[in-house]
Design an enzyme around this catalytic site. Sequence first.
Site, mmCIF file in Angstrom:
data_model
loop_
_atom_site.group_PDB
_atom_site.id
_atom_site.type_symbol
_atom_site.label_atom_id
_atom_site.label_comp_id
_atom_site.label_asym_id
_atom_site.label_seq_id
_atom_site.Cartn_x
_atom_site.Cartn_y
_atom_site.Cartn_z
ATOM 1 N N ARG A 13 47.317 32.328 121.510
ATOM 2 C CA ARG A 13 46.908 31.688 120.236
ATOM 3 C C ARG A 13 48.276 31.643 119.500
ATOM 4 O O ARG A 13 48.286 30.688 118.721
ATOM 5 C CB ARG A 13 45.616 32.322 119.826
ATOM 6 C CG ARG A 13 44.496 31.961 120.428
ATOM 7 C CD ARG A 13 43.587 33.017 119.827
ATOM 8 N NE ARG A 13 43.570 34.290 120.158
ATOM 9 C CZ ARG A 13 42.668 35.151 119.798
ATOM 10 N NH1 ARG A 13 41.785 34.969 119.004
ATOM 11 N NH2 ARG A 13 42.717 36.352 120.240
ATOM 12 N N ASP A 100 48.023 44.017 116.396
ATOM 13 C CA ASP A 100 48.250 42.892 115.442
ATOM 14 C C ASP A 100 47.560 42.990 114.148
ATOM 15 O O ASP A 100 47.360 41.909 113.565
ATOM 16 C CB ASP A 100 47.544 41.550 116.219
ATOM 17 C CG ASP A 100 46.083 41.587 116.553
ATOM 18 O OD1 ASP A 100 45.454 42.531 116.284
ATOM 19 O OD2 ASP A 100 45.690 40.633 117.280
ATOM 20 N N TYR A 361 88.380 32.472 98.276
ATOM 21 C CA TYR A 361 87.564 33.376 99.300
ATOM 22 C C TYR A 361 88.659 34.634 99.433
ATOM 23 O O TYR A 361 89.789 34.604 99.379
ATOM 24 C CB TYR A 361 87.993 32.497 100.705
ATOM 25 C CG TYR A 361 87.849 33.334 101.695
ATOM 26 C CD1 TYR A 361 86.528 33.908 102.142
ATOM 27 C CD2 TYR A 361 88.757 33.846 102.763
ATOM 28 C CE1 TYR A 361 86.207 34.687 103.132
ATOM 29 C CE2 TYR A 361 88.571 34.964 103.771
ATOM 30 C CZ TYR A 361 87.466 35.305 103.784
ATOM 31 O OH TYR A 361 87.246 36.168 104.991
ATOM 32 N N ASN A 372 93.013 39.523 87.509
ATOM 33 C CA ASN A 372 92.261 38.041 87.360
ATOM 34 C C ASN A 372 92.744 37.104 88.384
ATOM 35 O O ASN A 372 93.978 36.983 88.675
ATOM 36 C CB ASN A 372 92.617 37.446 86.164
ATOM 37 C CG ASN A 372 91.859 36.473 85.632
ATOM 38 O OD1 ASN A 372 91.310 35.536 86.603
ATOM 39 N ND2 ASN A 372 91.400 36.321 84.429
ATOM 40 N N ALA A 375 91.361 30.079 89.914
ATOM 41 C CA ALA A 375 90.566 29.116 90.832
ATOM 42 C C ALA A 375 91.332 28.754 91.934
ATOM 43 O O ALA A 375 92.412 28.534 92.098
ATOM 44 C CB ALA A 375 90.240 27.839 89.746
HETATM 45 C C1 UD1 Z 1 39.785 41.652 118.643
HETATM 46 C C2 UD1 Z 1 38.194 42.486 118.665
HETATM 47 C C3 UD1 Z 1 37.198 41.688 117.548
HETATM 48 C C4 UD1 Z 1 38.151 42.021 116.276
HETATM 49 C C5 UD1 Z 1 39.372 41.564 116.236
HETATM 50 C C6 UD1 Z 1 40.176 42.039 115.039
HETATM 51 C C7 UD1 Z 1 37.671 42.731 121.009
HETATM 52 C C8 UD1 Z 1 36.998 42.238 122.319
HETATM 53 N N1 UD1 Z 1 37.546 41.880 120.031
HETATM 54 O O1 UD1 Z 1 39.660 40.531 118.710
HETATM 55 O O2 UD1 Z 1 35.996 42.129 117.618
HETATM 56 O O3 UD1 Z 1 37.434 41.253 115.202
HETATM 57 O O4 UD1 Z 1 40.185 42.273 117.456
HETATM 58 O O5 UD1 Z 1 41.445 41.515 114.862
HETATM 59 O O6 UD1 Z 1 38.029 43.852 121.262
HETATM 60 N N2 UD1 Z 1 44.973 43.565 124.538
HETATM 61 C C9 UD1 Z 1 45.240 44.254 125.676
HETATM 62 N N3 UD1 Z 1 45.028 44.061 126.835
HETATM 63 C C10 UD1 Z 1 44.352 43.122 127.090
HETATM 64 C C11 UD1 Z 1 43.575 42.419 126.134
HETATM 65 C C12 UD1 Z 1 44.059 42.729 124.840
HETATM 66 O O7 UD1 Z 1 46.285 45.235 125.535
HETATM 67 O O8 UD1 Z 1 43.617 42.881 128.355
HETATM 68 C C13 UD1 Z 1 45.426 43.612 123.299
HETATM 69 C C14 UD1 Z 1 46.171 42.569 122.579
HETATM 70 O O9 UD1 Z 1 47.506 42.806 122.945
HETATM 71 C C15 UD1 Z 1 45.676 42.987 121.142
HETATM 72 C C16 UD1 Z 1 44.495 43.474 121.138
HETATM 73 O O10 UD1 Z 1 44.391 44.134 122.356
HETATM 74 O O11 UD1 Z 1 46.841 43.810 120.359
HETATM 75 C C17 UD1 Z 1 43.453 42.683 120.877
HETATM 76 O O12 UD1 Z 1 43.359 41.755 121.402
HETATM 77 P P1 UD1 Z 1 43.185 40.118 120.802
HETATM 78 O O13 UD1 Z 1 43.198 39.040 121.666
HETATM 79 O O14 UD1 Z 1 43.975 39.947 119.449
HETATM 80 O O15 UD1 Z 1 41.752 40.174 120.167
HETATM 81 P P2 UD1 Z 1 40.845 39.490 119.149
HETATM 82 O O16 UD1 Z 1 40.340 38.128 119.698
HETATM 83 O O17 UD1 Z 1 41.516 39.562 117.918
HETATM 84 MG MG MG Z 2 43.789 39.945 117.594
#
Ligand code: UD1
Ligand code: MG
Length: 456
Positions: A13, A100, A361, A372, A375
């Site tokens: 996304r 994130d 410069y 001083n 310019a």
């Molecule tokens: C997730 C939560 C959601 C919450 C939101 C908050 C789940 C299913 N959903 O959704 O309930 O409200 O965060 O921000 O957990 N990641 C992995 N491996 C994977 C998939 C994801 O390491 O296979 C990591 C991603 O890099 C990320 C984190 O898990 O840092 C969350 O994944 P993301 O896709 O951001 O989940 P959200 O849709 O935000």
């Molecule tokens: Mg997320």
Amino acid sequence: MKAIVLAAGKSTRFKSNKHKALHDLLGKTILERILNTLWELQPKQIHFVLGYQLEQIAAILTNAETYIEQIEQLGTAHALQTGLKNLEDDGNGFFVTCVDTPLVRTETLKRLIKKTQDCSAAIGLLTANLHNPSGYGRIVKNENNLIQGIIEEKDLTNEQKQIQEVNAGLYYFNMPIQQLSDRLKSISNKNKQNEYYLTDIISPDLKIVSEICEDSDEILGINSRIDLEKAIQALNVRTIKCLQEKGVTFLSPESCLISPEAKIEADTIIGPNCQIYGSSQIGSNCYIAGNSFIQSSIIAENTQIRYSQIIESQIGNNCSIGPFANLRPGSQLANNVVIGDFVEVKNSQIAQNSKIPHLSYIGDSSIGEDVNIGAGTITANFDAISGNKNKTQIGNGVKIGSNSVLVAPIEIADNCFIGAGTIVTESVRKSNSLILSRCPQSIKEDWVLKKKEELG
Ligand code: UD1
Ligand code: MG
């Protein structure tokens, strides 16, 4: 306590060729921001689950952090299960966060941990009530207000869409690793996204508590560019509020961007459209007028800066900079220095009471006190044959006439005067000398009239 950071996801996304955690959030990457917060909890270990762009992320981790690869990104439950492999159970709880969510405060996480422990709950969830909860997993509670589950946005019924309490994606697990691992294995991927959701760990047979975050900006999850913009704004508002409480005036706070690492003292005024980044420090009673860009620089007290760029430089007390000055890395200005309009300074030391008021410069130079510079003066530091940058040394009290060029390497002794339009190619080591290189002026009276006559 240990912390596990889930960071293997592809972040589709976010629409970037770079992992979203490596994007900038007011001077530090999203990854660095969440890491700093986690280290403040003083965990024994911070363990990452990496996948997408593993090498790039691993390259900025320090020796203090460990990681494991999640080869296929099958969902957050699968990510945590991967993260738990080879993780030693020391009998203490552990913290799990998505990479994130960088705005969460350390104090909030401490409250979550304490609440989970005080209630002897198996899992503590961080939640918040959002005006617009779309995109987040919703917290489903029963009539006794007990948490029954978390439902992801895509799996919500129309009725559940009205729920405003959301899951922050930050969890404290107060249970043995083996028990959690066994439960993770039993999670299915029968949902709209065919992913193994970590949120499905929540079940009524476990004691679950939630800590509701009053400041809902803290739980902002960065999934898209729009979320990144929201996070920048939220962190910026937080930073500026904190500075205002310490006595800094912002004339137009919504137009400024200030990194949280910047320190600004009381009674300094910041005009519109200023950007202050890195660990910049600005003393009291300064006036930073509109459109100034300051990065990783130290500015003492009572200094005025107008419409200028200052990068990795140091400026003393009572200086006046700009309008439209460019101080590049390594510029060191003592007290009472004036740098005027369209002056560029780079890697140079300028001693107190010296003035470079217009169109100059100054590079790789050391300039004494009470100098001083007229310019249009240029220190010609670049030798195009060797490619070297050479040094210019100007003693105390030197006065340089307009439009002079000092061809480096060159030294000018104290109190010398350089006539306007001089090109100085040889060092002058005797102080109080007058240095001139221009031709003597000749005047031909009535030359114009005679020329016109000749031409008829
Ligand atoms: C997730 C939560 C959601 C919450 C939101 C908050 C789940 C299913 N959903 O959704 O309930 O409200 O965060 O921000 O957990 N990641 C992995 N491996 C994977 C998939 C994801 O390491 O296979 C990591 C991603 O890099 C990320 C984190 O898990 O840092 C969350 O994944 P993301 O896709 O951001 O989940 P959200 O849709 O935000
Ligand atoms: Mg997320």
